[in-house]
Design a protein around this motif. Sequence first.
Motif, PDB file in Angstrom:
ATOM      1  N   CYS A 142     -37.503  39.755  68.076  1.00 21.85           N
ATOM      2  CA  CYS A 142     -38.324  39.995  66.893  1.00 21.85           C
ATOM      3  C   CYS A 142     -39.716  40.490  67.282  1.00 21.85           C
ATOM      4  CB  CYS A 142     -38.449  38.717  66.058  1.00 21.85           C
ATOM      5  SG  CYS A 142     -36.864  38.049  65.512  1.00 21.85           S
ATOM      6  N   ALA A 143     -40.268  41.379  66.483  1.00 25.43           N
ATOM      7  CA  ALA A 143     -41.570  41.973  66.774  1.00 25.43           C
ATOM      8  C   ALA A 143     -42.685  40.975  66.469  1.00 25.43           C
ATOM      9  CB  ALA A 143     -41.774  43.234  65.955  1.00 25.43           C
ATOM     10  N   PRO A 144     -43.576  40.681  67.431  1.00 23.02           N
ATOM     11  CA  PRO A 144     -44.664  39.724  67.204  1.00 23.02           C
ATOM     12  C   PRO A 144     -45.548  40.066  66.005  1.00 23.02           C
ATOM     13  CG  PRO A 144     -44.411  40.095  69.541  1.00 23.02           C
ATOM     14  CD  PRO A 144     -43.513  41.083  68.858  1.00 23.02           C
ATOM     15  N   TRP A 145     -45.850  41.356  65.815  1.00 18.43           N
ATOM     16  CA  TRP A 145     -46.686  41.733  64.669  1.00 18.43           C
ATOM     17  C   TRP A 145     -45.968  41.399  63.365  1.00 18.43           C
ATOM     18  CZ3 TRP A 145     -46.174  44.940  60.454  1.00 18.43           C
ATOM     19  CH2 TRP A 145     -47.346  45.195  59.717  1.00 18.43           C
ATOM     20  N   ALA A 189     -46.086  48.673  58.263  1.00 15.06           N
ATOM     21  CA  ALA A 189     -45.080  48.409  59.285  1.00 15.06           C
ATOM     22  C   ALA A 189     -44.324  49.675  59.681  1.00 15.06           C
ATOM     23  CB  ALA A 189     -44.098  47.349  58.785  1.00 15.06           C
ATOM     24  N   ARG A 190     -44.028  50.539  58.704  1.00 13.18           N
ATOM     25  CA  ARG A 190     -43.237  51.739  58.992  1.00 13.18           C
ATOM     26  C   ARG A 190     -44.016  52.769  59.797  1.00 13.18           C
ATOM     27  NH1 ARG A 190     -41.139  51.303  52.903  1.00 13.18           N
ATOM     28  NH2 ARG A 190     -39.148  50.236  53.289  1.00 13.18           N
ATOM     29  N   GLU A 241     -39.339  51.606  67.624  1.00 13.45           N
ATOM     30  CA  GLU A 241     -38.687  50.929  68.737  1.00 13.45           C
ATOM     31  C   GLU A 241     -37.543  50.042  68.240  1.00 13.45           C
ATOM     32  OE1 GLU A 241     -37.531  49.129  72.299  1.00 13.45           O
ATOM     33  OE2 GLU A 241     -38.466  51.059  71.820  1.00 13.45           O
ATOM     34  N   GLY A 242     -37.748  49.349  67.127  1.00 14.19           N
ATOM     35  CA  GLY A 242     -36.697  48.502  66.585  1.00 14.19           C
ATOM     36  C   GLY A 242     -35.470  49.294  66.188  1.00 14.19           C
ATOM     37  N   PHE A 260     -40.843  45.296  72.139  1.00 12.49           N
ATOM     38  CA  PHE A 260     -41.938  45.250  71.181  1.00 12.49           C
ATOM     39  C   PHE A 260     -43.258  44.895  71.863  1.00 12.49           C
ATOM     40  CE2 PHE A 260     -38.396  43.941  68.183  1.00 12.49           C
ATOM     41  CZ  PHE A 260     -38.334  45.160  67.538  1.00 12.49           C
ATOM     42  N   GLU A 261     -44.343  45.381  71.274  1.00 10.78           N
ATOM     43  CA  GLU A 261     -45.669  45.061  71.792  1.00 10.78           C
ATOM     44  C   GLU A 261     -46.016  43.603  71.498  1.00 10.78           C
ATOM     45  OE1 GLU A 261     -48.377  47.709  69.938  1.00 10.78           O
ATOM     46  OE2 GLU A 261     -47.535  49.524  70.834  1.00 10.78           O
TER      47      GLU A 261
END
Length: 282
Positions: free
Chosen positions: A210-213, A244-245, A252-253, A265-266
């Motif tokens: 999952c993306a941290p942001w 988000a988009r 990347e997702g 993910f960053e």
Amino acid sequence: MSTLDQLTVAPEDTVLYDVRADGVAVLTLNRPGRRNAWGYDMETRYFALLDEAAADPAVRVIVVTGAGGTFCPGMDMDILRRASTDPTYQRPARRPQTHARTVPKPVAAAVDGACAGIGFVQALMADLRFTTARAKWTPSFTRLALTSEDAVSWLLPRLVGAGHAADLLLSCRVVRGDEAARLGLANRCVEPDDLLPAALAWAADVARGCAPWALAQVKNQLSLDMTSTLEESRLRSNELLTVARERPDYAEGVASFRERRAPRFEGLPVDHPPVELAGRGR
């Protein structure tokens, strides 16, 4: 140094801190000689470590647990005795007990043994809770002639419903872990040997996939939407989706799904703002 004085100093071993290679930080309440009873030293250390984990891009999920087969039975009895009998006793300045709710990363609690008083409060401040059937949960407030503390009367009905919250807060009865899971107080009840592995497995899966942001935004949405209207929630979510988009994480997702690989993910930047608590400033 007296026992009470020791409970106001913050040695490093009162809460242990370990950042795993999978991006999960483990905070362990560590006063097994006193069954992890809460002291102001432990509180200072715990909140400081939450801040450290929040500011570390390598940390993506946080798990809090207790050493010695118990979570936290509440405030140390030496503090309670002094506070209830000594008219000159002054409590130190403290941060809000809701602090874990403001950390912009998922916080999971792994609860075994006693979870009472301020231990109960801190377990509720996590985003989700794993427990065992033998764990003993109780707010304990009214049994000490105290009122509900630290917004528990606001949070608990949202977790278990008004009726169950009234039962728990009025009676302050002991709830075993299996009942806690049935009520919604805990998310999952597992065998004692599986408790920390289950919490760590959930945390590792989230950290890996999952993306941290996005996690930070969802945690913020969960907080703010508790006191928002349906339309306010819809508008906020649409605004966030637009942002988000446009972020690299979104591309990347999608690419990771198409290529059937783990996403890269960053990490969350050091200066990412804390989660906004519901109703603040209203």
